[in-house]
Design a protein around this motif. Structure first.
Motif, PDB file in Angstrom:
ATOM      1  N   GLY A 132       0.782  -1.282  -0.055  1.00  0.00           N
ATOM      2  CA  GLY A 132      -0.064   0.077  -0.144  1.00  0.00           C
ATOM      3  C   GLY A 132       0.824   1.256  -0.038  1.00  0.00           C
ATOM      4  N   PHE A 133       2.070   1.118  -0.005  1.00  0.00           N
ATOM      5  CA  PHE A 133       3.051   2.413  -0.038  1.00  0.00           C
ATOM      6  C   PHE A 133       3.597   2.467  -1.522  1.00  0.00           C
ATOM      7  CE2 PHE A 133       4.782   3.550   4.169  1.00  0.00           C
ATOM      8  CZ  PHE A 133       3.718   3.245   5.020  1.00  0.00           C
ATOM      9  N   THR A 134       3.425   3.844  -2.083  1.00  0.00           N
ATOM     10  CA  THR A 134       4.011   4.174  -3.434  1.00  0.00           C
ATOM     11  C   THR A 134       4.808   5.224  -3.244  1.00  0.00           C
ATOM     12  OG1 THR A 134       1.815   3.341  -4.529  1.00  0.00           O
ATOM     13  CG2 THR A 134       3.366   4.594  -5.704  1.00  0.00           C
ATOM     14  N   VAL A 135       6.116   5.035  -3.771  1.00  0.00           N
ATOM     15  CA  VAL A 135       6.791   6.096  -3.311  1.00  0.00           C
ATOM     16  C   VAL A 135       7.930   6.400  -4.507  1.00  0.00           C
ATOM     17  CG1 VAL A 135       8.477   4.474  -2.010  1.00  0.00           C
ATOM     18  CG2 VAL A 135       8.765   6.954  -1.529  1.00  0.00           C
ATOM     19  N   ILE A 136       8.293   7.812  -4.755  1.00  0.00           N
ATOM     20  CA  ILE A 136       9.358   8.183  -5.818  1.00  0.00           C
ATOM     21  C   ILE A 136      10.450   8.447  -4.979  1.00  0.00           C
ATOM     22  CG2 ILE A 136       9.760   9.934  -7.136  1.00  0.00           C
ATOM     23  CD1 ILE A 136       6.575  10.227  -7.721  1.00  0.00           C
ATOM     24  N   ARG A 137      11.446   7.762  -5.715  1.00  0.00           N
ATOM     25  CA  ARG A 137      12.841   8.330  -4.982  1.00  0.00           C
ATOM     26  C   ARG A 137      13.096   9.650  -5.120  1.00  0.00           C
ATOM     27  NH1 ARG A 137      17.817   5.183  -4.026  1.00  0.00           N
ATOM     28  NH2 ARG A 137      19.501   6.637  -4.155  1.00  0.00           N
ATOM     29  N   PRO A 138      13.504  10.268  -3.884  1.00  0.00           N
ATOM     30  CA  PRO A 138      13.899  11.860  -3.942  1.00  0.00           C
ATOM     31  C   PRO A 138      15.330  11.968  -4.583  1.00  0.00           C
ATOM     32  CG  PRO A 138      14.029  10.824  -1.740  1.00  0.00           C
ATOM     33  CD  PRO A 138      13.520   9.797  -2.497  1.00  0.00           C
ATOM     34  N   GLN A 139      15.515  13.238  -5.074  1.00  0.00           N
ATOM     35  CA  GLN A 139      16.697  13.463  -5.600  1.00  0.00           C
ATOM     36  C   GLN A 139      17.621  14.399  -4.801  1.00  0.00           C
ATOM     37  OE1 GLN A 139      14.675  15.463  -8.910  1.00  0.00           O
ATOM     38  NE2 GLN A 139      15.404  13.670 -10.343  1.00  0.00           N
ATOM     39  N   GLY A 140      16.982  14.944  -3.759  1.00  0.00           N
ATOM     40  CA  GLY A 140      17.580  15.932  -2.741  1.00  0.00           C
ATOM     41  C   GLY A 140      16.793  16.004  -1.462  1.00  0.00           C
ATOM     42  N   ALA A 141      17.376  16.730  -0.503  1.00  0.00           N
ATOM     43  CA  ALA A 141      16.980  17.111   0.720  1.00  0.00           C
ATOM     44  C   ALA A 141      17.223  15.504   1.592  1.00  0.00           C
ATOM     45  CB  ALA A 141      15.525  17.348   0.855  1.00  0.00           C
ATOM     46  N   PHE A 142      16.403  15.481   2.747  1.00  0.00           N
ATOM     47  CA  PHE A 142      16.636  14.024   3.426  1.00  0.00           C
ATOM     48  C   PHE A 142      15.002  13.575   3.837  1.00  0.00           C
ATOM     49  CE2 PHE A 142      18.321  17.775   6.098  1.00  0.00           C
ATOM     50  CZ  PHE A 142      17.109  17.891   6.711  1.00  0.00           C
ATOM     51  N   TYR A 143      14.121  13.731   2.801  1.00  0.00           N
ATOM     52  CA  TYR A 143      12.788  13.176   3.177  1.00  0.00           C
ATOM     53  C   TYR A 143      12.390  12.242   1.982  1.00  0.00           C
ATOM     54  CZ  TYR A 143      12.905  17.783   5.722  1.00  0.00           C
ATOM     55  OH  TYR A 143      13.417  18.934   6.404  1.00  0.00           O
ATOM     56  N   LEU A 144      11.223  11.475   2.477  1.00  0.00           N
ATOM     57  CA  LEU A 144      10.779  10.740   1.549  1.00  0.00           C
ATOM     58  C   LEU A 144       9.136  10.790   1.733  1.00  0.00           C
ATOM     59  CD1 LEU A 144      12.789   7.560   2.531  1.00  0.00           C
ATOM     60  CD2 LEU A 144      12.269   8.079   0.083  1.00  0.00           C
ATOM     61  N   LEU A 145       8.240  11.066   0.778  1.00  0.00           N
ATOM     62  CA  LEU A 145       6.931  11.230   0.873  1.00  0.00           C
ATOM     63  C   LEU A 145       6.278  10.246   0.066  1.00  0.00           C
ATOM     64  CD1 LEU A 145       5.365  13.900   1.578  1.00  0.00           C
ATOM     65  CD2 LEU A 145       5.173  14.226  -0.854  1.00  0.00           C
ATOM     66  N   PRO A 146       5.951   9.144   0.679  1.00  0.00           N
ATOM     67  CA  PRO A 146       5.114   7.843   0.184  1.00  0.00           C
ATOM     68  C   PRO A 146       3.688   8.401  -0.001  1.00  0.00           C
ATOM     69  CG  PRO A 146       5.918   7.434   2.271  1.00  0.00           C
ATOM     70  CD  PRO A 146       6.624   8.655   1.935  1.00  0.00           C
ATOM     71  N   ASP A 147       3.078   7.888  -1.034  1.00  0.00           N
ATOM     72  CA  ASP A 147       1.544   7.993  -1.171  1.00  0.00           C
ATOM     73  C   ASP A 147       1.003   6.323  -0.136  1.00  0.00           C
ATOM     74  OD1 ASP A 147      -1.166   7.265  -1.612  1.00  0.00           O
ATOM     75  OD2 ASP A 147      -0.842   8.784  -3.165  1.00  0.00           O
ATOM     76  N   VAL A 148       0.458   6.747   0.792  1.00  0.00           N
ATOM     77  CA  VAL A 148      -0.111   5.796   1.826  1.00  0.00           C
ATOM     78  C   VAL A 148      -1.537   5.659   1.991  1.00  0.00           C
ATOM     79  CG1 VAL A 148       2.007   5.768   3.178  1.00  0.00           C
ATOM     80  CG2 VAL A 148       0.063   6.816   3.800  1.00  0.00           C
ATOM     81  N   SER A 149      -2.308   6.152   0.910  1.00  0.00           N
ATOM     82  CA  SER A 149      -3.795   5.934   1.124  1.00  0.00           C
ATOM     83  C   SER A 149      -4.297   4.745   0.773  1.00  0.00           C
ATOM     84  CB  SER A 149      -4.169   6.892  -0.196  1.00  0.00           C
ATOM     85  OG  SER A 149      -3.636   6.650  -1.450  1.00  0.00           O
TER      86      SER A 149
END
Length: 396
Positions: free
Chosen positions: A313-330
């Protein structure tokens, strides 16, 4: 009863602070909570910077400074911008403030009149809309979806512009998405801004934290016109692990910088003197610690990203910078029986003892933000807890 000013009654409480407060409450009760909400590096400020700050105090440099920053710090910032971006600014075009956040606040206070619109891409950093509203401006949102890598298109920008539009905010690398606009993408956006004569607020606070083959481009470097209409925002908080020192800056048109400096003279007097001497060393001294920290973040990302992808149920794009991940968990929230991602986040904290930030605070209700500014051991344990939490509650 005290009647508060209207301007503060419309503020949205910080989701980040609310989750952090709840996590701290549980920790105080002896609960083993893992917090992935940190918006700051987990490294101490480099030793040479600490020594420079200490020496400045021993030398008696503890008095007021010019409201817009020490001349020596402005010079260090000017040299940094020339060295890193090839940008040329004069001291009159640089203003130092108490962190990039307060520099942004000061900018909107001097820039906006009642009803002026500022375009803000979604997902956004939580303080952008609130600062615009505090200046009696109107936030206008453009949703950048996952299919767009959370970056707005020139067409979206064009369609959002009205005769009240004053500026657009671009945050690259982004908090909370970690995505970076390419040079070509910025060129297309800059052309729209030129066509409609609007300003660009370019928040580049994470510019040193970039992974893989991606390059950071400041939109101010693209042309004389782009530089003229760009207010470049940056600071030492993320790049040199100096979040608590509170030093940020703006580089922009001299008249705008003068107005910001004049306002600061009546609100803050000057940035903290000791912190300014620390920032001078941060920019003029060796940069080895900056690269060491960047490499550590990238190593953590390499390990933790596939583990996060593996959670149902997690869909996530690999980030290119900073230090955060923002998965769609709907999907995960729905399949585990929760009515919203916010409810899912609350249960994750109280049942799995993992604190993450709900995406609703960033305008992205289907997501959560996880910070990997913590040890790999802690990250691994946190993701395992989340995985177990989801699989144990999953209902087809």
């Amino acid at each position: 009863m005290i009647n508060l000013a209207n301007r503060v009654q419309t503020l949205t409480p910080s989701t980040t602070l609310a989750i952090t407060a709840k996590a701290n409450e549980l920790k105080a009760q002896g609960v083993d909570v893992i917090g992935l909400g940190a918006g700051e590096p987990d490294y101490n400020t480099p030793e040479n910077i600490l020594e420079a700050a200490y020496q400045s105090m021993k030398d008696g440099k503890t008095k007021y400074t010019p409201a817009g920053g020490l001349p020596a710090l402005k010079e260090a910032i000017i040299n940094k911008l020339q060295r890193d971006q090839g940008l040329s600014y004069s001291p009159k075009e640089v203003m130092v403030g108490i962190g990039a956040k307060h520099v942004l606040y000061t900018l909107f206070q001097v820039l906006l009149n009642e009803g002026d619109e500022v375009i803000i891409p979604i997902p956004y950093w939580v303080s952008y809309p609130e600062q615009v509203k505090l200046a009696q401006g109107v936030p206008v949102y453009i949703e950048a979806t996952a299919s767009q890598e959370y970056k707005i298109s020139p067409l979206q920008l064009r369609e959002a512009i009205t005769d009240r539009t004053k500026a657009v905010i671009l945050n690259t690398p982004s908090n909370p998405t970690g995505m970076i606009y390419s040079k070509e993408e910025l060129e297309a956006l800059a052309e729209v801004c030129r066509e409609f004569d609007i300003l660009i607020v370019s928040d580049e606070i994470y510019e040193k934290l970039i992974y893989g083959d991606v390059k950071h481009t400041s939109i101010a470097t693209l042309s004389k016109d782009a530089k003229k209409r760009t207010i470049l925002i940056n600071g030492v908080s993320k790049s040199h692990s100096m979040t608590g020192w509170r030093i940020g800056y703006a580089a922009a048109d001299a008249n705008l910088i003068k107005a910001m400096t004049d306002l600061a003279s009546h609100s803050t007097s000057n940035p903290v003197t000791t912190s300014q001497y620390a920032a001078i060393e941060a920019y003029n001294g060796p940069q080895d610690a900056v690269e060491e920290m960047r490499q550590a973040f990238e190593e953590r990302l390499d390990v933790i990203f596939p583990k996060l992808q593996a959670i149902p149920g997690f869909t996530v794009i690999r980030p290119q910078g900073a230090f955060y991940l923002l998965p769609d968990v709907s999907e995960a929230a729905t399949k585990t029986g929760y009515a919203s991602v916010d409810d899912f986040v609350t249960a994750l904290l109280t049942e799995a003892n993992v604190a993450v930030i709900p995406g609703s605070g960033f305008g992205a209700n289907s997501t959560i933000r996880l910070s990997y500014a913590t040890s790999l051991e802690t990250l691994t344990e946190a993701v395992e807890r989340i995985h177990q939490f989801v699989t144990s509650k999953w209902k087809d």
